[in-house]
Design a protein around this motif. Structure first.
Motif, PDB file in Angstrom:
ATOM      1  N   PHE A   1       0.839  -1.209   0.000  1.00 35.28           N
ATOM      2  CA  PHE A   1       0.000   0.000   0.000  1.00 35.28           C
ATOM      3  C   PHE A   1       0.872   1.256   0.000  1.00 35.28           C
ATOM      4  CE2 PHE A   1      -3.816  -2.242   2.148  1.00 35.28           C
ATOM      5  CZ  PHE A   1      -4.304  -2.616   0.903  1.00 35.28           C
ATOM      6  N   VAL A   2       1.888   1.248   0.870  1.00 34.48           N
ATOM      7  CA  VAL A   2       2.787   2.406   0.947  1.00 34.48           C
ATOM      8  C   VAL A   2       3.524   2.584  -0.375  1.00 34.48           C
ATOM      9  CG1 VAL A   2       4.815   3.357   2.093  1.00 34.48           C
ATOM     10  CG2 VAL A   2       3.064   2.192   3.438  1.00 34.48           C
ATOM     11  N   ALA A   3       3.939   1.482  -0.986  1.00 36.87           N
ATOM     12  CA  ALA A   3       4.670   1.551  -2.248  1.00 36.87           C
ATOM     13  C   ALA A   3       3.824   2.185  -3.344  1.00 36.87           C
ATOM     14  CB  ALA A   3       5.120   0.154  -2.669  1.00 36.87           C
ATOM     15  N   ILE A   4       2.528   1.870  -3.358  1.00 32.62           N
ATOM     16  CA  ILE A   4       1.639   2.459  -4.372  1.00 32.62           C
ATOM     17  C   ILE A   4       1.522   3.965  -4.153  1.00 32.62           C
ATOM     18  CG2 ILE A   4      -0.719   2.500  -5.286  1.00 32.62           C
ATOM     19  CD1 ILE A   4      -0.915  -0.472  -4.484  1.00 32.62           C
ATOM     20  N   ILE A   5       1.433   4.392  -2.885  1.00 35.05           N
ATOM     21  CA  ILE A   5       1.394   5.828  -2.581  1.00 35.05           C
ATOM     22  C   ILE A   5       2.678   6.497  -3.065  1.00 35.05           C
ATOM     23  CG2 ILE A   5       1.360   7.552  -0.732  1.00 35.05           C
ATOM     24  CD1 ILE A   5      -0.362   5.639   0.898  1.00 35.05           C
ATOM     25  N   VAL A   6       3.808   5.864  -2.795  1.00 32.30           N
ATOM     26  CA  VAL A   6       5.099   6.407  -3.220  1.00 32.30           C
ATOM     27  C   VAL A   6       5.183   6.484  -4.742  1.00 32.30           C
ATOM     28  CG1 VAL A   6       7.591   6.009  -3.246  1.00 32.30           C
ATOM     29  CG2 VAL A   6       6.295   5.652  -1.138  1.00 32.30           C
ATOM     30  N   VAL A   7       4.707   5.441  -5.420  1.00 32.80           N
ATOM     31  CA  VAL A   7       4.721   5.440  -6.890  1.00 32.80           C
ATOM     32  C   VAL A   7       3.912   6.620  -7.434  1.00 32.80           C
ATOM     33  CG1 VAL A   7       3.842   4.219  -8.930  1.00 32.80           C
ATOM     34  CG2 VAL A   7       5.139   2.975  -7.204  1.00 32.80           C
TER      35      VAL A   7
ATOM     36  N   THR B   1     -15.033   3.192  -8.192  1.00 34.83           N
ATOM     37  CA  THR B   1     -14.461   2.031  -7.503  1.00 34.83           C
ATOM     38  C   THR B   1     -14.922   1.912  -6.046  1.00 34.83           C
ATOM     39  OG1 THR B   1     -12.424   3.206  -6.848  1.00 34.83           O
ATOM     40  CG2 THR B   1     -12.432   2.089  -8.998  1.00 34.83           C
ATOM     41  N   LEU B   2     -15.014   3.046  -5.328  1.00 40.85           N
ATOM     42  CA  LEU B   2     -15.456   2.981  -3.926  1.00 40.85           C
ATOM     43  C   LEU B   2     -16.909   2.535  -3.808  1.00 40.85           C
ATOM     44  CD1 LEU B   2     -15.166   3.374  -0.912  1.00 40.85           C
ATOM     45  CD2 LEU B   2     -15.395   5.848  -1.244  1.00 40.85           C
ATOM     46  N   PRO B   3     -17.860   3.107  -4.556  1.00 40.66           N
ATOM     47  CA  PRO B   3     -19.234   2.595  -4.489  1.00 40.66           C
ATOM     48  C   PRO B   3     -19.331   1.117  -4.860  1.00 40.66           C
ATOM     49  CG  PRO B   3     -19.206   4.740  -5.549  1.00 40.66           C
ATOM     50  CD  PRO B   3     -17.770   4.322  -5.402  1.00 40.66           C
ATOM     51  N   ALA B   4     -18.520   0.705  -5.841  1.00 40.44           N
ATOM     52  CA  ALA B   4     -18.528  -0.708  -6.236  1.00 40.44           C
ATOM     53  C   ALA B   4     -18.040  -1.588  -5.093  1.00 40.44           C
ATOM     54  CB  ALA B   4     -17.660  -0.915  -7.473  1.00 40.44           C
ATOM     55  N   ALA B   5     -17.020  -1.121  -4.374  1.00 39.57           N
ATOM     56  CA  ALA B   5     -16.504  -1.887  -3.236  1.00 39.57           C
ATOM     57  C   ALA B   5     -17.554  -1.989  -2.129  1.00 39.57           C
ATOM     58  CB  ALA B   5     -15.235  -1.224  -2.697  1.00 39.57           C
TER      59      ALA B   5
ATOM     60  N   ASN C   1     -11.130   6.555   1.058  1.00 38.30           N
ATOM     61  CA  ASN C   1      -9.925   6.605   0.241  1.00 38.30           C
ATOM     62  C   ASN C   1      -8.710   5.988   0.909  1.00 38.30           C
ATOM     63  OD1 ASN C   1     -11.405   8.050  -1.634  1.00 38.30           O
ATOM     64  ND2 ASN C   1     -10.762  10.024  -0.850  1.00 38.30           N
ATOM     65  N   PHE C   2      -8.791   5.725   2.223  1.00 35.95           N
ATOM     66  CA  PHE C   2      -7.610   5.229   2.932  1.00 35.95           C
ATOM     67  C   PHE C   2      -7.864   3.956   3.724  1.00 35.95           C
ATOM     68  CE2 PHE C   2      -4.711   4.916   6.494  1.00 35.95           C
ATOM     69  CZ  PHE C   2      -3.485   5.158   5.903  1.00 35.95           C
ATOM     70  N   THR C   3      -8.739   4.009   4.724  1.00 36.62           N
ATOM     71  CA  THR C   3      -8.886   2.870   5.626  1.00 36.62           C
ATOM     72  C   THR C   3      -9.650   1.709   5.002  1.00 36.62           C
ATOM     73  OG1 THR C   3      -9.006   4.534   7.383  1.00 36.62           O
ATOM     74  CG2 THR C   3      -9.426   2.262   8.010  1.00 36.62           C
ATOM     75  N   LEU C   4     -10.605   2.013   4.120  1.00 33.23           N
ATOM     76  CA  LEU C   4     -11.361   0.933   3.489  1.00 33.23           C
ATOM     77  C   LEU C   4     -10.463  -0.031   2.718  1.00 33.23           C
ATOM     78  CD1 LEU C   4     -14.120  -0.346   3.025  1.00 33.23           C
ATOM     79  CD2 LEU C   4     -14.408   1.139   1.033  1.00 33.23           C
ATOM     80  N   PRO C   5      -9.461   0.455   1.949  1.00 36.18           N
ATOM     81  CA  PRO C   5      -8.553  -0.498   1.309  1.00 36.18           C
ATOM     82  C   PRO C   5      -7.826  -1.402   2.307  1.00 36.18           C
ATOM     83  CG  PRO C   5      -8.371   1.634   0.247  1.00 36.18           C
ATOM     84  CD  PRO C   5      -9.249   1.835   1.457  1.00 36.18           C
ATOM     85  N   PHE C   6      -7.463  -0.868   3.474  1.00 39.20           N
ATOM     86  CA  PHE C   6      -6.844  -1.707   4.504  1.00 39.20           C
ATOM     87  C   PHE C   6      -7.844  -2.757   4.985  1.00 39.20           C
ATOM     88  CE2 PHE C   6      -3.645   1.603   4.768  1.00 39.20           C
ATOM     89  CZ  PHE C   6      -2.509   0.925   5.182  1.00 39.20           C
TER      90      PHE C   6
ATOM     91  N   ALA D   1     -14.599  -3.404  -7.856  1.00 37.82           N
ATOM     92  CA  ALA D   1     -14.164  -3.239  -6.465  1.00 37.82           C
ATOM     93  C   ALA D   1     -12.721  -3.672  -6.260  1.00 37.82           C
ATOM     94  CB  ALA D   1     -15.088  -4.032  -5.538  1.00 37.82           C
ATOM     95  N   ASN D   2     -12.265  -4.650  -7.046  1.00 35.40           N
ATOM     96  CA  ASN D   2     -10.889  -5.128  -6.920  1.00 35.40           C
ATOM     97  C   ASN D   2      -9.867  -4.037  -7.223  1.00 35.40           C
ATOM     98  OD1 ASN D   2     -11.654  -7.729  -6.189  1.00 35.40           O
ATOM     99  ND2 ASN D   2     -11.749  -8.438  -8.308  1.00 35.40           N
ATOM    100  N   ALA D   3     -10.301  -3.011  -7.958  1.00 38.15           N
ATOM    101  CA  ALA D   3      -9.383  -1.926  -8.321  1.00 38.15           C
ATOM    102  C   ALA D   3      -9.369  -0.809  -7.289  1.00 38.15           C
ATOM    103  CB  ALA D   3      -9.771  -1.350  -9.689  1.00 38.15           C
ATOM    104  N   ASN D   4     -10.266  -0.867  -6.302  1.00 39.12           N
ATOM    105  CA  ASN D   4     -10.413   0.281  -5.394  1.00 39.12           C
ATOM    106  C   ASN D   4      -9.167   0.539  -4.560  1.00 39.12           C
ATOM    107  OD1 ASN D   4     -12.156   2.348  -4.057  1.00 39.12           O
ATOM    108  ND2 ASN D   4     -11.717   1.088  -2.276  1.00 39.12           N
ATOM    109  N   ALA D   5      -8.579  -0.507  -3.994  1.00 42.45           N
ATOM    110  CA  ALA D   5      -7.405  -0.310  -3.142  1.00 42.45           C
ATOM    111  C   ALA D   5      -6.270   0.341  -3.922  1.00 42.45           C
ATOM    112  CB  ALA D   5      -6.962  -1.647  -2.558  1.00 42.45           C
TER     113      ALA D   5
END
Length: 303
Positions: free
Chosen positions: A11-17, A43-47, A105-110, A195-199
């Protein structure tokens, strides 16, 4: 433990990218708003739809929404207390930039990555209560605190909620779950793919939007806001995990929810009130870094 660290590091790596790509010119600053629209409207509503599907919800679970609202009320109250004797502008700044959680945008992916469907449902219900604060509630209160003519009004809060696609998805799926109804399987299958793309999209968006533009002379204000915010957050996390009479899956979700960053809408609302946008962006971005560390450490202890 290794699996948790690898996922969190990913997750952190994606933020850095996202941050590096913006710095290198691959993304422009305005691309953040495009990514934000994709996350918030697609993506969030789909998740939310995907993870709510098949969950048999009991009315008592709506207490989770009250906890989300209650957390916002606590932070707004604290912002008032630390601003006693300050100018209306500073009071308004504290209210907007201390309250609300960045969950979608943040905790839901976790939650998606670590806690499974029940954890995501708990996260979604908590966020529906949190939405009352960060999608208009804190702004209306801040406007009143600043000395605006309009004062507090419930109308902009309701308007913001009803025009928010994630909140509409929360509302729809909560009603369907309470009525023991479900969407057609083709719809659930379709939303599951999105939904798989949301994180990935949410973390990439955070990286592209990451900013540190505050004046260094304001370091004391930043430390004060974040110090108070996370002192309360840690106390709430401990209370949620050890004191609430909920199943373990819900208490795990509530624990990391309490450690969520400050609402991503805060800089935008600060701009609306003609506040210090640079300081708001710095506080918001630093809260993301702090929350990554706290949530990762917490997951290592509770899973």
């Amino acid at each position: 433990m290794t699996e948790i660290l690898i996922k969190a590091a990913s997750f952190v790596a994606i933020i850095v990218v996202g941050y590096v790509l913006r710095r290198r010119g691959f993304f422009k600053e305005e691309d953040f708003y495009v990514l934000s629209k994709i996350v918030l409207k697609i993506t969030l509503p789909a998740a939310i739809i995907s993870n709510f599907s098949g969950i048999d919800m009991k009315p008592s679970m709506l207490l989770l929404s009250l906890l989300g609202l209650g957390g916002g009320v606590i932070f707004v109250t604290m912002a008032f207390l630390i601003s006693i004797g300050k100018s209306g502008e500073e009071r308004a700044f504290h209210i907007i930039n201390m309250s609300g959680y960045n969950i979608g945008n943040f905790t839901l992916p976790f939650a998606q990555g670590f806690l499974g469907p029940l954890g995501v449902v708990a996260t979604s219900l908590f966020d529906s209560g949190n939405a009352l604060v960060c999608l208009g509630g804190s702004y209306s209160i801040a406007s009143m605190a600043k000395g605006g003519k309009s004062g507090f009004s419930i109308r902009p809060v309701i308007k913001s909620l009803l025009t928010s696609v994630p909140f509409d998805a929360y509302l729809l799926m909560t009603i369907l779950s309470l009525l023991h109804l479900s969407l057609p399987s083709p719809v659930v299958s379709f939303t599951g793919i999105i939904a798989n793309a949301n994180a990935f999209m949410a973390m990439l968006m955070l990286g592209v939007g990451f900013k540190m533009t505050g004046d260094r002379s304001q370091l004391g204000r930043i430390v004060k806001i974040l110090g108070i915010r996370y002192s309360i957050s840690i106390a709430l996390a401990l209370a949620f995990y050890f004191l609430l009479p909920f199943a373990l899956e819900y208490r795990q979700a509530l624990t990391i929810l309490a450690l969520s960053p400050i609402a991503s809408s805060s800089p935008a609302y600060t701009a609306e009130l003609k506040g210090d946008i640079g300081l708001s962006s710095a506080v918001n971005s630093l809260s993301i870094i702090i929350s990554v560390v706290l949530i990762t450490g917490t997951l290592l202890m509770i899973l």
